[in-house]
Design a protein around this motif. Structure first.
Motif, short mmCIF file in Angstrom:
data_model
loop_
_atom_site.label_atom_id
_atom_site.label_comp_id
_atom_site.label_asym_id
_atom_site.label_seq_id
_atom_site.Cartn_x
_atom_site.Cartn_y
_atom_site.Cartn_z
N ALA B 28 13.71 -7.47 6.29
CA ALA B 28 12.80 -6.97 5.96
C ALA B 28 11.03 -7.31 6.47
O ALA B 28 10.24 -6.88 6.58
CB ALA B 28 12.43 -8.58 4.06
N TRP B 290 6.82 -8.09 -1.14
CA TRP B 290 6.36 -6.56 -0.27
C TRP B 290 5.83 -5.65 -0.82
O TRP B 290 5.46 -4.59 -0.05
CB TRP B 290 5.85 -7.70 1.11
CG TRP B 290 6.64 -8.61 1.38
CD1 TRP B 290 4.62 -9.86 1.28
CD2 TRP B 290 7.02 -9.37 2.52
NE1 TRP B 290 5.74 -10.85 1.83
CE2 TRP B 290 6.31 -10.54 2.55
CE3 TRP B 290 8.49 -8.81 2.88
CZ2 TRP B 290 7.71 -12.20 3.15
CZ3 TRP B 290 9.00 -10.29 3.55
CH2 TRP B 290 8.78 -11.18 3.76
N LYS B 291 6.92 -5.43 -1.44
CA LYS B 291 7.46 -3.85 -1.70
C LYS B 291 6.05 -2.85 -1.81
O LYS B 291 5.74 -1.77 -0.91
CB LYS B 291 8.26 -3.37 -3.21
CG LYS B 291 8.30 -2.42 -3.14
CD LYS B 291 9.97 -2.47 -4.42
CE LYS B 291 8.77 -2.61 -5.59
NZ LYS B 291 10.32 -2.78 -6.94
N ASN B 294 3.67 -2.38 1.25
CA ASN B 294 4.11 -1.53 2.11
C ASN B 294 4.46 0.03 1.75
O ASN B 294 4.04 0.64 2.84
CB ASN B 294 5.99 -2.20 2.14
CG ASN B 294 6.00 -1.51 3.31
OD1 ASN B 294 6.04 -1.75 4.56
ND2 ASN B 294 7.62 -1.07 3.36
N ILE B 295 4.59 0.47 0.46
CA ILE B 295 5.30 1.44 0.25
C ILE B 295 3.98 2.03 0.03
O ILE B 295 3.31 3.45 1.10
CB ILE B 295 5.10 1.74 -0.74
CG1 ILE B 295 6.87 1.58 -1.43
CG2 ILE B 295 5.22 3.00 -1.79
CD1 ILE B 295 7.63 1.37 -2.72
N THR B 298 2.51 2.81 3.91
CA THR B 298 3.41 3.79 4.78
C THR B 298 3.19 5.19 4.39
O THR B 298 4.24 5.34 5.02
CB THR B 298 4.96 3.28 4.36
OG1 THR B 298 4.84 3.05 4.06
CG2 THR B 298 5.26 1.97 6.33
N ASP B 405 14.58 -2.56 -5.00
CA ASP B 405 14.57 -1.94 -4.18
C ASP B 405 14.69 -0.20 -5.47
O ASP B 405 14.73 0.81 -4.62
CB ASP B 405 15.35 -2.09 -3.23
CG ASP B 405 15.60 -2.98 -2.46
OD1 ASP B 405 14.30 -4.16 -2.89
OD2 ASP B 405 16.28 -3.88 -2.32
N ALA B 408 11.77 1.89 -6.00
CA ALA B 408 10.95 2.58 -4.47
C ALA B 408 10.56 3.80 -4.14
O ALA B 408 9.47 4.66 -3.71
CB ALA B 408 11.28 1.84 -3.14
N GLU B 409 11.67 4.80 -4.21
CA GLU B 409 11.54 6.49 -3.87
C GLU B 409 10.58 6.83 -5.27
O GLU B 409 9.66 7.37 -4.47
CB GLU B 409 12.77 6.86 -3.78
CG GLU B 409 13.14 8.02 -3.07
CD GLU B 409 12.02 7.53 -1.91
OE1 GLU B 409 11.51 8.69 -2.12
OE2 GLU B 409 12.63 7.03 -0.83
N ARG B 412 6.98 5.93 -3.97
CA ARG B 412 6.23 6.22 -3.23
C ARG B 412 5.99 7.45 -3.29
O ARG B 412 4.61 8.68 -3.43
CB ARG B 412 7.54 6.64 -1.83
CG ARG B 412 8.27 5.43 -1.14
CD ARG B 412 9.25 5.44 -0.22
NE ARG B 412 8.77 4.81 1.00
CZ ARG B 412 7.98 3.87 1.85
NH1 ARG B 412 6.84 4.65 1.52
NH2 ARG B 412 8.11 2.79 2.31
#
Lengths: 87, 424
Positions: B28, B290-291, B294-295, B298, B405, B408-409, B412
């Motif tokens: 991670a 941190w999700k 980070n998303i 990135t 998690d 997450a998609e 995104r």
């Protein structure tokens, strides 16, 4: 796939001494948690991460200064910024 | 982190479960932080701390306990660190940002409790966080209903003191909070065996103010068009600041700020020119959450500010250092803390004003208002935040997430679409 190199150390004191030494010589290095795949070889949670370009210079510097460490290990680039695997 | 096996055993931790938690840390940290290019060199301090997050600082705390000092574990930016520091106590934040701890919390709490609270309770009861094991006493506060009930459960397992935070900001509420701080000071004196004096409280106020100023210096650098640090790195600095010794924290943040100011002067940015600048607001992002950052980062944008407890609310506003009696000092503390705009207050127009101000100060292109699931307070305030931003023509995206998690998609997709709109 680019490789990453990890200087494995006995403890933080050893690791920080190497970090400061490499910094002093202008050799790129980063403090990293020791990857799980390498923890059998090193008792310390931190290691020193080297990009491929720093490897030779770092090895020479460590030898020249008789720095103490366990070994330098390599892994295929372990980072995936979009892996989305958090803790 | 096998270096610290004995310490964890002595703390009564569940070694097997803790090892499972630690397994995820290296990848991670690698994915979120070490994969970045051109990071400030001064981040090496925080890289070290996070590499040994359950080792270095816990070992320091235990050493201080051996000298007779008491460790106070806290959950909220409303607890006045100054009072504890004045009595030679130590304040540490308590973990609560990992999905790993959530099932343990759900064993004793309603599933419809926010993940931050469930994770905190799970970390204590599951014996997988050294900070929760080390703290001699926890200090809670009444900033949400979920926490109030969680404290009743935690209180069965560990000494726990709860501060009653007012729910409004009238003059009488500021006096009420001053009295609450004075009562807390008595508890701290009794628990540490050390008396508060004007001198030691003034010194503590100064120490914490210096920490706030150092954190503010780093944030000021993020206001520059030339962005010298990523949101992920700034978030890590902020998260660790809750756990670190306040004087060392100030020193390291000032060292980082020196480097960031130099980067700005040299035009060194971590993102290409024109990268859209995002302000994140909402519920706190406790370590190791941190999700969201980070998303966002990135997906082609940069986080330039966090209007949250793990952000500006932690360091904005200083305590007046000129007071000459404990009563006046408690009032000065109350006045400063009551300027923090938490969604537990009604009305809470101050938070809207803060967000609008920060949009200007940090040259923000868009706002992401994100709350943790089941946080009714911040979820409800999204309407007012969105209305105020839209009235000013500032694009806003409202989100809800948790620590898993699995979304997450979806995040995104939504964040990517938002950034695409910002890019026009």
């Amino acid at each position: 796939m680019a490789k990453k190199f990890y200087i494995l150390v006995e403890n933080n004191t050893q690791g920080m001494a190497i970090h400061h030494l490499l910094d002093e010589k202008g050799i790129e290095n980063h403090i990293s948690p020791t990857p799980r795949l390498l923890t059998d070889e090193a008792p310390c949670g931190m290691s020193i991460l080297l990009p491929h370009a720093s490897l030779e210079m770092a090895q020479a510097c460590l030898n020249e200064n008789e720095a103490k460490y366990i070994k330098i290990a390599s892994l295929d680039d372990p980072f995936e910024p979009k892996r989305d695997r958090y803790m | 982190m096998s270096d610290y096996q004995k310490m964890w055993q002595d703390l009564g931790m569940d070694m097997e479960q803790h090892d499972m938690l630690c397994q995820v840390l290296p990848s991670a940290v690698g994915d979120v932080f070490l994969s970045q290019e051109n990071r400030p060199k001064s981040m090496d301090f925080w890289d070290l701390v996070i590499s040994e997050v359950h080792g270095i600082r816990p070992a320091e705390l235990i050493e201080e306990q051996k000298k007779g000092r008491k460790v106070f574990g806290t959950f909220c930016v409303y607890v006045p660190d100054e009072v504890v520091v004045a009595a030679n106590g130590i304040v540490t934040g308590l973990c609560g940002g990992s999905q790993f701890w959530v099932p343990g919390g759900e064993a004793v709490l309603s599933k419809s409790t926010c993940p931050l609270i469930k994770a905190s309770v799970g970390a204590r009861l599951g014996k997988t966080c050294p900070f929760f094991r080390i703290a001699d006493i926890y200090v809670g506060e009444t900033t949400c209903d979920g926490k109030k009930k969680a404290y009743e459960i935690l209180g069965e397992d560990v000494p726990l003191y709860v501060m009653d935070v007012p729910q409004m900001k009238r003059p009488q509420d500021i006096i009420k909070w001053k009295d609450e701080i004075a009562t807390f000071a008595k508890k701290v004196e009794e628990f540490t065996g050390n008396k508060l004096t004007v001198e030691n409280l003034n010194k503590a106020i100064h120490i914490i103010n210096e920490k706030r100023k150092a954190l503010a210096r780093v944030y000021n650098c993020r206001k520059s068009k030339c962005l010298p640090i990523s949101g992920r790195d700034a978030l890590l600095m902020m998260q660790i600041s809750f756990f670190d010794d306040p004087e060392r924290c100030a020193k390291m943040c000032n060292r980082l700020a020196d480097e960031l100011e130099e980067r700005i002067a040299k035009g060194i940015s971590v993102v290409p020119e024109g990268t859209k600048r995002i302000l994140v607001t909402g519920t706190p992002l406790a370590v190791p959450n941190w999700k969201l950052h980070n998303i966002i980062e990135t997906s082609g944008a940069a986080v330039v500010c966090e209007e949250m407890c793990t952000g500006t609310r932690y360091f904005e506003n200083l305590v007046d250092e000129t007071k000459e009696s404990l009563d006046e000092q408690f009032m000065a503390l109350s006045e400063r803390y009551m300027k923090t705009n938490c969604a537990c207050f009604t009305p809470n127009r101050g938070r809207i004003d803060d967000i609008l101000r920060m949009v200007e100060e940090y040259q923000v292109d868009g706002v992401i208002d994100c709350s943790l699931k089941f946080c009714c307070l911040y979820d409800t305030e999204k309407r007012a935040v969105s209305q105020a931003l839209k009235a000013k023509g500032v694009p806003v995206l409202s989100l809800e997430t948790d620590y898993t998690d699995t979304d997450a998609e979806q995040l995104r997709t939504r964040i990517g679409a938002f950034i695409e709109i910002l890019n026009g």
